[in-house]
Motif scaffolding. Structure first.
Motif, PDB file in Angstrom:
ATOM      1  N   UNK A  34      51.765 -34.156 -12.249  1.00  0.00           N
ATOM      2  CA  UNK A  34      51.284 -33.795 -10.915  1.00  0.00           C
ATOM      3  C   UNK A  34      51.659 -34.852  -9.884  1.00  0.00           C
ATOM      4  N   UNK A  35      52.069 -34.386  -8.714  1.00  0.00           N
ATOM      5  CA  UNK A  35      52.243 -35.253  -7.551  1.00  0.00           C
ATOM      6  C   UNK A  35      51.586 -34.579  -6.369  1.00  0.00           C
ATOM      7  N   UNK A  36      51.291 -35.348  -5.351  1.00  0.00           N
ATOM      8  CA  UNK A  36      50.685 -34.787  -4.140  1.00  0.00           C
ATOM      9  C   UNK A  36      51.620 -33.750  -3.521  1.00  0.00           C
ATOM     10  N   UNK A  37      52.909 -34.029  -3.552  1.00  0.00           N
ATOM     11  CA  UNK A  37      53.880 -33.101  -2.967  1.00  0.00           C
ATOM     12  C   UNK A  37      53.904 -31.780  -3.727  1.00  0.00           C
ATOM     13  N   UNK A  38      53.901 -31.850  -5.073  1.00  0.00           N
ATOM     14  CA  UNK A  38      53.900 -30.628  -5.882  1.00  0.00           C
ATOM     15  C   UNK A  38      52.644 -29.805  -5.622  1.00  0.00           C
ATOM     16  N   UNK A  39      51.502 -30.454  -5.620  1.00  0.00           N
ATOM     17  CA  UNK A  39      50.246 -29.759  -5.381  1.00  0.00           C
ATOM     18  C   UNK A  39      50.232 -29.101  -4.003  1.00  0.00           C
ATOM     19  N   UNK A  40      50.636 -29.846  -3.007  1.00  0.00           N
ATOM     20  CA  UNK A  40      50.612 -29.328  -1.635  1.00  0.00           C
ATOM     21  C   UNK A  40      51.540 -28.134  -1.491  1.00  0.00           C
ATOM     22  N   UNK A  41      52.750 -28.241  -2.004  1.00  0.00           N
ATOM     23  CA  UNK A  41      53.726 -27.155  -1.872  1.00  0.00           C
ATOM     24  C   UNK A  41      53.263 -25.886  -2.584  1.00  0.00           C
ATOM     25  N   UNK A  42      52.686 -26.045  -3.776  1.00  0.00           N
ATOM     26  CA  UNK A  42      52.224 -24.872  -4.522  1.00  0.00           C
ATOM     27  C   UNK A  42      51.009 -24.231  -3.877  1.00  0.00           C
ATOM     28  N   UNK A  43      50.101 -25.047  -3.369  1.00  0.00           N
ATOM     29  CA  UNK A  43      48.926 -24.500  -2.679  1.00  0.00           C
ATOM     30  C   UNK A  43      49.351 -23.737  -1.426  1.00  0.00           C
ATOM     31  N   UNK A  44      50.254 -24.310  -0.659  1.00  0.00           N
ATOM     32  CA  UNK A  44      50.715 -23.637   0.555  1.00  0.00           C
ATOM     33  C   UNK A  44      51.452 -22.342   0.234  1.00  0.00           C
ATOM     34  N   UNK A  45      52.248 -22.357  -0.831  1.00  0.00           N
ATOM     35  CA  UNK A  45      52.957 -21.133  -1.231  1.00  0.00           C
ATOM     36  C   UNK A  45      51.973 -20.026  -1.591  1.00  0.00           C
ATOM     37  N   UNK A  46      50.938 -20.371  -2.338  1.00  0.00           N
ATOM     38  CA  UNK A  46      49.946 -19.373  -2.754  1.00  0.00           C
ATOM     39  C   UNK A  46      49.115 -18.870  -1.577  1.00  0.00           C
ATOM     40  N   UNK A  47      48.873 -19.734  -0.594  1.00  0.00           N
ATOM     41  CA  UNK A  47      48.068 -19.342   0.564  1.00  0.00           C
ATOM     42  C   UNK A  47      48.877 -18.573   1.607  1.00  0.00           C
TER      43      UNK A  47
END
Length: 526
Positions: A409-422
């Motif tokens: 996990x990285x902050x960038x991975x988490x952020x990008x995946x959350x934004x994609x899902x939202x």
């Protein structure tokens, strides 16, 4: 006329009395976590409501008292549970054989704790005790099948973790096309010939684990406490009258079930959910941009997660305009941002059903994915062990989730995946479609479970529901006996021709050799 009416009334009363006849049912559960009891509790509450006499053997702490149920509490289970909670799983999470060794020890200890308990022994030794049905978790608790043999009762499996090749084998469903692993880590999701070969090896390996690691200990306990030969357990473990599995075809796994396998996913949702605490409800209601719920389940403590994971999650959440409800055993955290609400045990179903809920970040447990599917909420999955990987793969295939590895996990991975899902509307659309399909059933899962349970009781074990080994044996089912005859004849004919050719070649070679060695009739000396 009045006599006829009285006769009809009495006849109806007799029929009603017979149809609602109470039976004695014994449930035996050695779970080390509280989640499976969420499935068990409403099932037995419904059986009691229908007038049956229910006895449950379980831990002291995890299953709450059920009204009108006789509880036999096994303190030894709670001691094992305490050990489980403090055990370091880091060395075995990613090794199937190490995990299986640990599982073998746990399941042996749990079965032993039950069978050696004084209250349980009193039950077994009391000649006046009688049970018509024994209900158990079918995976890795074979010694407990001895209760069905001891009381001459029908045997029912309640698989709270869904299905696997083992539950299918025990239920008599031996078609390899529907086999799924017990531990999905390393099992291929592809359809190529290489994937199929890999999965056949994988299932064979699990069969060896069952036979070499799990079963010997269970057999030893069975023979010690029930004074019966091991052959009786080997016969009885494949004689389940009914196998209830905690899944449903609409959740991404279509199966060729035999009649005694019943899908009951969502049965735990028959229990009313707890309302949200006022402060949390205000926090969720006031979320202008929606809510994200982050929970790694009831049993996974945050201290078990990789180092710095909490910090990465908090850094990610701080960048979002959505509000975040984080299921966390602590009420406070260093550097917690204002858009994060920490709650040790929030009402998950209430949160997922809230109109402001936009995303569920989950470990991928079976009850959690089922509840998210029921509520129509997209998921970001962080699977850790056991069935979570398989549950998540099904959600990925249906287009309602994305997956990340907790170790990378990285902050960038988490952020990008959350934004994609939202931001990508396809995920919310697919989630709503899944919810509609899952909810569209003629009966509830609990009603289905109770009806089939009482069907087995009415028909004295309902042996007619179960396919025999002969009906579903591997060789006749796939017509390999016919193929062997066909190809045997072809092979025999081929061998005859081959030997004839070899004989002819040898014959002619010998003849040519004789001609070469003999004096030529055309030779003349000078």
């Amino acid at each position: 006329m009045k006599t006829a009416q009285v006769f009809v009334a009495l006849f109806t009363l007799v029929l009603y009395t017979r149809s609602t006849q109470s039976e004695n049912i014994l449930g035996i559960f050695s779970y080390t976590f509280g989640t499976p009891y969420k499935v068990v509790k409403p099932y037995f509450e419904a059986l009691v409501h229908n007038g049956h006499n229910v006895t449950i053997i379980s831990s002291k702490e995890l299953l709450p008292d059920i009204e009108n149920v006789r509880h036999i509490r096994v303190a030894g289970l709670d001691r094992i549970i305490e050990h489980v909670m403090n055990f370091d799983y880091s060395d075995c999470l990613y090794s199937k054989w190490k995990e299986s060794l640990v599982a073998s020890s746990f399941h042996y200890n749990m079965s032993h704790a039950i069978l050696s308990d004084s209250g349980v022994q009193s039950l077994l030794q009391d000649k006046s005790e009688h049970f018509d049905m024994i209900v158990v978790e079918p995976t890795y608790s074979d010694a407990l099948i001895g209760f069905a043999e001891h009381f001459s009762a029908s045997l029912v499996g309640l698989s709270t973790f869904g299905s696997s090749w083992l539950t299918d084998h025990l239920a008599g469903n031996s078609a390899p096309s529907i086999y799924r692993p017990i531990q999905p880590m390393g099992y291929s999701q592809g359809d190529s010939l290489l994937d199929k070969w890999n999965n056949w090896i994988y299932i064979s390996e699990e069969w060896l684990i069952d036979r070499l690691l799990i079963l010997p200990g269970q057999l030893e306990l069975f023979t010690r406490y029930f004074q019966l030969p091991t052959s009786r357990l080997l016969e009885r473990r494949t004689s389940y009258s009914l196998m209830m599995i905690n899944q449903h075809f609409s959740l991404g796994r279509v199966r060729s079930n035999v009649p005694n396998v019943i899908e009951v996913a969502g049965m735990h949702m028959a229990e009313p959910s707890e309302p949200l605490e006022p402060e949390l409800l205000d926090f969720v209601n006031g979320a202008e941009h929606g809510v994200i719920y982050f929970s790694m389940g009831m049993e996974i403590l945050n201290r078990w997660l990789p180092k710095n994971m909490e910090q990465k999650m908090m850094q990610t959440f701080a960048q979002l305009k959505q509000r975040v409800v984080w299921k966390h055993e602590e009420h406070t955290m260093v550097n917690k941002s204002d858009n994060v609400f920490l709650s040790p045990m929030a009402s998950q179903r209430q949160l997922l059903d809230h109109p402001n809920m936009k995303l569920f970040i989950t470990h991928g447990g079976l009850l959690s994915t089922t509840e998210a599917a029921h509520s129509g909420v997209p998921m970001l999955a962080l699977p850790i062990y056991f069935d979570q990987f398989d549950n998540v793969e099904r959600m990925l295939k249906m287009g309602v989730a994305r997956k990340l590895d907790i170790n990378t996990l990285t902050v960038e991975l988490l952020t990008n995946n959350i934004k994609e899902l939202l931001q990508n509307p396809i995920y919310a659309l697919k989630a709503k479609e899944l919810s509609t399909r899952f909810r569209d059933q003629p009966t509830t899962a609990l009603e289905r479970a109770i009806w089939w349970t009482e069907y087995v009781l009415r028909h004295k074990g309902a042996p007619h529901m179960r396919m025999t080994d002969h009906d579903m044996a591997f060789v006749p089912y796939y017509k390999l006996n016919i193929l062997s005859i066909l190809f045997g004849r072809i092979a025999f004919s081929g061998l005859v021709v081959l030997f004839a050719c070899i004989f002819a070649i040898n014959f002619f070679l010998k003849e040519f050799q004789k001609i070469a060695e003999a004096p030529s009739v055309f030779y003349t000396s000078i």
